[in-house]
Design a protein around this motif. Structure first.
Motif, PDB file in Angstrom:
ATOM      1  N   TYR A  89      52.991  37.156  28.770  1.00 31.65           N
ATOM      2  CA  TYR A  89      52.397  36.716  28.364  1.00 31.65           C
ATOM      3  C   TYR A  89      50.562  37.242  28.459  1.00 31.65           C
ATOM      4  CZ  TYR A  89      55.876  33.915  30.093  1.00 31.65           C
ATOM      5  OH  TYR A  89      57.523  33.731  30.162  1.00 31.65           O
ATOM      6  N   ASP A  90      49.513  36.002  27.897  1.00 29.54           N
ATOM      7  CA  ASP A  90      48.635  36.274  27.558  1.00 29.54           C
ATOM      8  C   ASP A  90      47.724  35.059  28.762  1.00 29.54           C
ATOM      9  OD1 ASP A  90      47.968  33.865  26.762  1.00 29.54           O
ATOM     10  OD2 ASP A  90      48.335  34.639  25.350  1.00 29.54           O
ATOM     11  N   VAL A  91      46.655  35.588  28.999  1.00 34.61           N
ATOM     12  CA  VAL A  91      45.652  35.232  29.748  1.00 34.61           C
ATOM     13  C   VAL A  91      45.683  33.269  29.581  1.00 34.61           C
ATOM     14  CG1 VAL A  91      43.308  34.672  31.392  1.00 34.61           C
ATOM     15  CG2 VAL A  91      43.899  36.862  30.267  1.00 34.61           C
ATOM     16  N   ALA A  92      45.604  33.177  28.565  1.00 34.61           N
ATOM     17  CA  ALA A  92      45.853  31.593  28.762  1.00 34.61           C
ATOM     18  C   ALA A  92      46.814  30.902  28.663  1.00 34.61           C
ATOM     19  CB  ALA A  92      46.221  31.371  26.730  1.00 34.61           C
ATOM     20  N   LEU A 101      50.530  23.746  37.459  1.00 35.54           N
ATOM     21  CA  LEU A 101      50.718  23.766  38.560  1.00 35.54           C
ATOM     22  C   LEU A 101      49.664  23.212  39.768  1.00 35.54           C
ATOM     23  CD1 LEU A 101      52.986  26.731  38.466  1.00 35.54           C
ATOM     24  CD2 LEU A 101      53.446  24.308  39.337  1.00 35.54           C
ATOM     25  N   ARG A 102      48.376  23.623  39.584  1.00 26.96           N
ATOM     26  CA  ARG A 102      46.668  23.587  40.222  1.00 26.96           C
ATOM     27  C   ARG A 102      47.995  23.982  42.349  1.00 26.96           C
ATOM     28  NH1 ARG A 102      42.614  20.387  39.527  1.00 26.96           N
ATOM     29  NH2 ARG A 102      42.372  20.466  37.448  1.00 26.96           N
ATOM     30  N   PRO A 103      48.395  25.022  42.157  1.00 25.58           N
ATOM     31  CA  PRO A 103      48.902  25.766  42.990  1.00 25.58           C
ATOM     32  C   PRO A 103      48.427  25.685  44.509  1.00 25.58           C
ATOM     33  CG  PRO A 103      48.384  27.625  41.842  1.00 25.58           C
ATOM     34  CD  PRO A 103      48.032  26.117  41.148  1.00 25.58           C
ATOM     35  N   GLY A 104      48.759  25.677  46.008  1.00 23.94           N
ATOM     36  CA  GLY A 104      48.010  26.013  46.532  1.00 23.94           C
ATOM     37  C   GLY A 104      47.419  27.750  47.306  1.00 23.94           C
ATOM     38  N   ALA A 105      48.333  28.214  46.906  1.00 25.89           N
ATOM     39  CA  ALA A 105      47.743  29.742  46.400  1.00 25.89           C
ATOM     40  C   ALA A 105      48.219  30.000  45.707  1.00 25.89           C
ATOM     41  CB  ALA A 105      47.910  30.461  47.520  1.00 25.89           C
ATOM     42  N   ALA A 106      47.415  31.385  44.372  1.00 29.60           N
ATOM     43  CA  ALA A 106      48.398  32.243  43.518  1.00 29.60           C
ATOM     44  C   ALA A 106      47.829  33.628  42.937  1.00 29.60           C
ATOM     45  CB  ALA A 106      47.521  31.179  41.973  1.00 29.60           C
ATOM     46  N   SER A 107      48.112  34.859  43.523  1.00 27.46           N
ATOM     47  CA  SER A 107      47.725  35.849  42.864  1.00 27.46           C
ATOM     48  C   SER A 107      47.266  36.280  41.355  1.00 27.46           C
ATOM     49  CB  SER A 107      48.849  36.847  42.938  1.00 27.46           C
ATOM     50  OG  SER A 107      49.973  36.923  42.480  1.00 27.46           O
ATOM     51  N   ILE A 108      46.350  36.867  40.811  1.00 26.53           N
ATOM     52  CA  ILE A 108      45.224  36.587  39.975  1.00 26.53           C
ATOM     53  C   ILE A 108      45.056  38.015  40.318  1.00 26.53           C
ATOM     54  CG2 ILE A 108      44.108  35.908  38.210  1.00 26.53           C
ATOM     55  CD1 ILE A 108      44.072  33.415  39.509  1.00 26.53           C
ATOM     56  N   SER A 109      46.081  38.859  39.277  1.00 28.36           N
ATOM     57  CA  SER A 109      45.121  40.348  38.149  1.00 28.36           C
ATOM     58  C   SER A 109      43.929  40.107  37.306  1.00 28.36           C
ATOM     59  CB  SER A 109      46.118  41.345  37.894  1.00 28.36           C
ATOM     60  OG  SER A 109      45.737  42.450  37.069  1.00 28.36           O
ATOM     61  N   VAL A 110      43.085  40.723  38.077  1.00 25.77           N
ATOM     62  CA  VAL A 110      42.102  41.208  37.823  1.00 25.77           C
ATOM     63  C   VAL A 110      41.858  41.772  36.318  1.00 25.77           C
ATOM     64  CG1 VAL A 110      39.451  43.042  38.087  1.00 25.77           C
ATOM     65  CG2 VAL A 110      40.532  40.840  40.003  1.00 25.77           C
ATOM     66  N   ARG A 111      42.880  43.124  36.505  1.00 22.20           N
ATOM     67  CA  ARG A 111      42.768  43.927  35.415  1.00 22.20           C
ATOM     68  C   ARG A 111      43.408  42.951  33.715  1.00 22.20           C
ATOM     69  NH1 ARG A 111      46.880  48.308  36.349  1.00 22.20           N
ATOM     70  NH2 ARG A 111      44.814  49.752  36.907  1.00 22.20           N
ATOM     71  N   GLU A 112      44.138  42.308  34.347  1.00 26.64           N
ATOM     72  CA  GLU A 112      45.000  40.945  33.318  1.00 26.64           C
ATOM     73  C   GLU A 112      44.025  40.239  32.576  1.00 26.64           C
ATOM     74  OE1 GLU A 112      49.950  41.692  34.741  1.00 26.64           O
ATOM     75  OE2 GLU A 112      48.783  39.349  34.685  1.00 26.64           O
ATOM     76  N   MET A 113      43.297  39.570  33.787  1.00 29.45           N
ATOM     77  CA  MET A 113      41.924  38.395  33.857  1.00 29.45           C
ATOM     78  C   MET A 113      41.273  39.510  32.997  1.00 29.45           C
ATOM     79  SD  MET A 113      42.356  35.513  34.667  1.00 29.45           S
ATOM     80  CE  MET A 113      43.818  35.629  34.361  1.00 29.45           C
ATOM     81  N   ALA A 114      40.645  40.835  33.051  1.00 35.07           N
ATOM     82  CA  ALA A 114      39.898  41.232  32.182  1.00 35.07           C
ATOM     83  C   ALA A 114      40.208  41.197  30.188  1.00 35.07           C
ATOM     84  CB  ALA A 114      39.098  42.811  32.796  1.00 35.07           C
ATOM     85  N   ARG A 115      41.480  41.291  29.521  1.00 36.87           N
ATOM     86  CA  ARG A 115      41.695  40.552  28.845  1.00 36.87           C
ATOM     87  C   ARG A 115      40.812  39.951  28.147  1.00 36.87           C
ATOM     88  NH1 ARG A 115      47.536  40.101  29.315  1.00 36.87           N
ATOM     89  NH2 ARG A 115      46.635  38.668  30.013  1.00 36.87           N
ATOM     90  N   ASP A 142      38.760  51.348  39.574  1.00 33.91           N
ATOM     91  CA  ASP A 142      37.980  50.365  38.611  1.00 33.91           C
ATOM     92  C   ASP A 142      38.444  48.874  38.292  1.00 33.91           C
ATOM     93  OD1 ASP A 142      41.531  50.800  37.912  1.00 33.91           O
ATOM     94  OD2 ASP A 142      41.150  50.753  36.797  1.00 33.91           O
ATOM     95  N   CYS A 143      39.241  47.973  39.497  1.00 36.63           N
ATOM     96  CA  CYS A 143      39.155  46.564  39.283  1.00 36.63           C
ATOM     97  C   CYS A 143      38.432  45.737  40.310  1.00 36.63           C
ATOM     98  CB  CYS A 143      40.972  46.389  39.772  1.00 36.63           C
ATOM     99  SG  CYS A 143      42.223  46.856  38.380  1.00 36.63           S
ATOM    100  N   ILE A 144      38.262  47.521  42.035  1.00 36.79           N
ATOM    101  CA  ILE A 144      37.505  46.228  42.699  1.00 36.79           C
ATOM    102  C   ILE A 144      35.886  46.910  41.633  1.00 36.79           C
ATOM    103  CG2 ILE A 144      36.473  47.400  44.986  1.00 36.79           C
ATOM    104  CD1 ILE A 144      38.956  48.966  45.493  1.00 36.79           C
TER     105      ILE A 144
END
Length: 260
Positions: A89-92, A101-115, A142-144
């Protein structure tokens, strides 16, 4: 001695039932495994869903089905969805999943968002508006560093301070080691993060005990490891949770109520 929260990651994006016959894949299997893990001590679930072929999916309908099944089987267990791309999957696509979904909680990769920084900004803004508790996935210094820059630029709201440190990797297969935690703690020392750790490979338990001792929380489960510390095969996710809770208790650590 410390108090900690314990999350379980039942399957991840890549393992299949051929890797372990008790790997949960369907909504019913995820619900049953979540209930067993909750009984063993897990307070929260990191949720991945699969398509009909068993491949990683970000389909909102599949998420809703699995979340409903888990909520019925394990009442009160907090649910965090993943937005992991897994090379599919891409960022879109990740943003679309969160929008649906507008979920209560989600994990999101900084590395992936940086694309796609522009879409990353929209993603974090959506989560802030929806009240989604974001846990930043951090694979190393690097992510930090990127997260720190995004706080400074305002791309990530300053209130989003939850993170998970990933020790080792699945592909290439690099087992996590307890001493690997230090580089994360040193790199993030100024960020005031509420952090947890997960770890690939048979040293998972030792890594998570080190994390709890250092003041962090823990995420355990078949996403990252299916082996006992001596290289045997774990019976199931609940056995992994129970063994860790027992080991943590032996070191004087106790579970606390999950914030979610």
């Amino acid at each position: 001695m410390a108090n900690y929260e314990l999350m379980v990651a039942l399957n991840g994006a890549r393992r299949q039932r051929r890797d372990h016959p008790r790997l949960p894949v369907t909504a019913a299997q995820l619900a049953a495994a979540a209930a067993a893990c909750q009984a063993a001590g897990a307070q929260a679930l990191h949720l991945h869903v699969r398509d009909d072929q068993g491949a990683h999916s970000l389909d909102a309908g599949r998420y809703r089905e699995a979340m409903a099944a888990v909520a019925e089987a394990a009442p009160g267990m907090a649910i965090q969805i993943t937005t992991e791309s897994a090379g599919i999957y891409d960022v879109a696509d990740q943003l679309a999943c969160l929008e649906a979904l507008r979920p209560g909680a989600a994990s999101i990769s900084v590395r992936e968002m940086a694309r796609e920084p522009r879409l990353a900004a929209r993603t974090y803004a959506l989560c802030a508006e929806a009240g989604t508790q974001v846990q930043h996935i951090l694979y190393g210094p690097d992510c930090i560093a990127r997260l720190r820059a995004w706080y400074r630029e305002g791309l990530v709201p300053g209130t989003m301070r939850d993170a998970i440190f990933v020790l080792g990797s699945y592909r290439p297969a690099i087992p996590g080691q307890p001493e690997g935690l230090a580089k994360f703690l040193n790199a993030a020392s100024d960020l005031q993060l509420t952090w947890a750790a997960c770890a690939f490979g048979r040293h998972e338990q030792a890594c998570l005990l080190a994390a709890v001792s250092a003041g962090g929380d823990a995420r355990i489960g078949f996403e990252n490891n299916i082996e006992t510390p001596d290289g045997g095969l774990l019976a199931d996710n609940a056995a992994s949770v129970a063994a860790f809770v027992q080991a943590a208790r032996a070191e004087g650590h106790t579970l606390k109520e999950c914030r979610s």
